[in-house]
Design an enzyme around this catalytic site. Structure first.
Site, PDB file in Angstrom:
ATOM      1  N   TYR A 101      -3.838   1.174  52.780  1.00  0.00           N
ATOM      2  CA  TYR A 101      -3.071   0.013  52.321  1.00  0.00           C
ATOM      3  C   TYR A 101      -4.040  -0.962  51.639  1.00  0.00           C
ATOM      4  CZ  TYR A 101       1.317  -2.357  51.887  1.00  0.00           C
ATOM      5  OH  TYR A 101       2.450  -2.894  51.367  1.00  0.00           O
ATOM      6  N   LEU A 102      -4.698  -0.429  50.632  1.00  0.00           N
ATOM      7  CA  LEU A 102      -5.866  -1.090  50.040  1.00  0.00           C
ATOM      8  C   LEU A 102      -5.496  -2.359  49.278  1.00  0.00           C
ATOM      9  CD1 LEU A 102      -7.702   2.079  48.694  1.00  0.00           C
ATOM     10  CD2 LEU A 102      -7.907   0.967  50.925  1.00  0.00           C
ATOM     11  N   HIS A 106     -10.987  -4.292  49.569  1.00  0.00           N
ATOM     12  CA  HIS A 106     -11.513  -2.919  49.664  1.00  0.00           C
ATOM     13  C   HIS A 106     -12.122  -2.493  48.322  1.00  0.00           C
ATOM     14  CE1 HIS A 106      -8.110  -2.620  52.705  1.00  0.00           C
ATOM     15  NE2 HIS A 106      -9.139  -2.234  53.427  1.00  0.00           N
ATOM     16  N   GLY A 152     -16.851  -5.057  54.892  1.00  0.00           N
ATOM     17  CA  GLY A 152     -16.564  -6.434  54.492  1.00  0.00           C
ATOM     18  C   GLY A 152     -16.955  -7.439  55.559  1.00  0.00           C
ATOM     19  N   GLN A 153     -17.336  -8.625  55.111  1.00  0.00           N
ATOM     20  CA  GLN A 153     -17.656  -9.711  56.041  1.00  0.00           C
ATOM     21  C   GLN A 153     -16.407 -10.247  56.740  1.00  0.00           C
ATOM     22  OE1 GLN A 153     -20.077 -13.103  54.569  1.00  0.00           O
ATOM     23  NE2 GLN A 153     -18.862 -14.303  56.042  1.00  0.00           N
ATOM     24  N   LYS A 154     -15.234  -9.971  56.186  1.00  0.00           N
ATOM     25  CA  LYS A 154     -13.974 -10.416  56.803  1.00  0.00           C
ATOM     26  C   LYS A 154     -13.936 -10.043  58.288  1.00  0.00           C
ATOM     27  CE  LYS A 154      -9.369 -10.708  57.371  1.00  0.00           C
ATOM     28  NZ  LYS A 154      -9.152  -9.622  58.281  1.00  0.00           N
ATOM     29  N   ASP A 155     -14.340  -8.795  58.588  1.00  0.00           N
ATOM     30  CA  ASP A 155     -14.437  -8.357  59.982  1.00  0.00           C
ATOM     31  C   ASP A 155     -15.886  -8.551  60.420  1.00  0.00           C
ATOM     32  OD1 ASP A 155     -11.697  -7.315  60.469  1.00  0.00           O
ATOM     33  OD2 ASP A 155     -12.240  -6.065  58.767  1.00  0.00           O
ATOM     34  N   GLN A 180     -17.146  -6.703  63.484  1.00  0.00           N
ATOM     35  CA  GLN A 180     -17.242  -5.263  63.186  1.00  0.00           C
ATOM     36  C   GLN A 180     -18.511  -4.974  62.384  1.00  0.00           C
ATOM     37  OE1 GLN A 180     -13.905  -2.476  62.089  1.00  0.00           O
ATOM     38  NE2 GLN A 180     -14.670  -2.886  60.042  1.00  0.00           N
ATOM     39  N   SER A 213      -6.134  -9.185  53.617  1.00  0.00           N
ATOM     40  CA  SER A 213      -6.002  -8.300  54.768  1.00  0.00           C
ATOM     41  C   SER A 213      -4.734  -7.477  54.578  1.00  0.00           C
ATOM     42  CB  SER A 213      -5.881  -9.137  56.047  1.00  0.00           C
ATOM     43  OG  SER A 213      -5.371  -8.341  57.092  1.00  0.00           O
TER      44      SER A 213
HETATM   45  O1  PAF Z   1     -12.225  -2.001  59.023  1.00  0.00           O
HETATM   46  C1  PAF Z   1     -11.505  -0.986  59.086  1.00  0.00           C
HETATM   47  O2  PAF Z   1     -10.642  -0.754  58.244  1.00  0.00           O
HETATM   48  C2  PAF Z   1     -11.687  -0.027  60.252  1.00  0.00           C
HETATM   49  O3  PAF Z   1     -12.017  -0.699  61.422  1.00  0.00           O
HETATM   50  C3  PAF Z   1     -12.689   1.098  59.952  1.00  0.00           C
HETATM   51  C4  PAF Z   1     -14.094   0.564  59.748  1.00  0.00           C
HETATM   52  C5  PAF Z   1     -12.243   1.883  58.726  1.00  0.00           C
HETATM   53  C6  PAF Z   1     -12.727   2.064  61.151  1.00  0.00           C
HETATM   54  O4  PAF Z   1     -11.486   2.608  61.410  1.00  0.00           O
END
Ligand code: PAF
Length: 283
Positions: A28-29, A33, A143-146, A149, A181
């Site tokens: 769902y880009l 992305h 991405g820095q958004k997460d 992560q 997002s």
């Molecule tokens: O950020 C995301 O879209 C997901 O957490 C990832 C890194 C693709 C892992 O499923």
């Protein structure tokens, strides 16, 4: 652009692609992305992406089954962006029968999102380990958004040597500041307006920091006051933490990551910005 599903086809398609940049996604880009793809295109000879809604990073009651999906559109966007290889695995291609591995990272996974979404970063770390082991890229683009992560994945890659580098790219934003997002699709008109409050609060913290404010509680309070004035925003947390360890800061700060999690109607939105002396802008 090659599109493959099984591990076997991925291995075959991967042969001959040297100096690979890899962009993992759940599909769902949006332009955030594609920004990662553009950066990978600039820095690497080949670009690969994956599209996989990873069940193990969703908790009970989260939106696994309703997570937005549009594979045809995603593939056409990736092809137009010059991607060479896309892996679109089924669940059994990622987690084969008898799968029994669980990658756990301590410390940076235990606060913020990790504290509120038990098991989430175990799922992320496990799937990204598999993706990297099979894709074998030189660079991983996230991405820095997460923000959390990205910190977790930097730890994972440094510890296990699964790529040379993790490149963290600035958050893609709509013209009014809302962080892009896939879950923004859940916002109705009123909540879409209200959702601007996250970037407004972060901008206020940045402005206060730029004008010399260094007290952690005051900077946190600046964001809290702005969020509190938006009736449709239900605040989960406002954090001012060390950008590398994500340990919450008190007293005078030098550099910090300001992070927010706020439920605005159906979606729980997250956003963040870095506060430091060589500031490149709201990232
Ligand atoms: O950020 C995301 O879209 C997901 O957490 C990832 C890194 C693709 C892992 O499923």
């Amino acid at each position: 652009m090659k599109v493959v599903t099984t591990r076997e086809d991925l291995r075959a398609a991967r042969t001959g692609l040297d100096d690979l940049g890899f962009v993992p996604t759940m599909g769902y880009l949006h332009d955030g992305h594609l920004g990662l793809v553009r950066r990978a295109r600039r820095e690497c000879a080949g670009v690969a992406a994956s599209i996989f809604v990873n069940p193990t990073q969703f908790g009970p009651g989260e939106d696994l089954t309703s997570y937005p999906r549009d594979l045809d559109r995603d593939l056409s966007l990736l092809e137009d962006s010059g991607v060479d290889l896309v892996w679109t695995p089924r669940v059994e291609d990622v987690y084969p029968s008898g799968f029994a591995t669980n990658v756990q990272i301590t410390g940076v996974t235990e606060v913020l999102e990790g504290a509120r979404r038990p098991g989430h970063f175990g799922g992320v770390a496990t799937v990204v380990t598999i993706l990297l082991a099979l894709m074998r890229p030189r660079q991983l683009f996230v991405g820095q958004k997460d923000l959390q992560q990205s910190v977790v994945l930097r730890r994972l890659v440094a510890d296990l040597g699964l790529a040379e580098e993790v490149v963290v790219c600035p958050t893609g934003r709509e013209s009014d500041g809302l962080a892009m997002s896939s879950r923004n699709i859940y916002l109705d008109d009123a909540h879409r307006q209200a959702a601007r409050v996250l970037s407004t609060a972060l901008r206020a913290a940045r402005a206060a920091y730029a004008s010399g404010q260094r007290d952690a509680a005051t900077l946190r309070g600046t964001m809290e006051a702005i969020l509190a004035a938006e009736p449709l925003a239900d605040v989960d947390y406002v954090s001012l933490a060390d950008p590398d360890t994500l340990v919450e800061l008190e007293g005078p700060i030098t550099r910090a990551a300001a992070s927010l999690a706020v439920r605005v109607g159906r979606p729980r939105l997250i956003d963040n910005t870095l506060l430091h002396e060589d500031d490149p802008g709201l990232g």
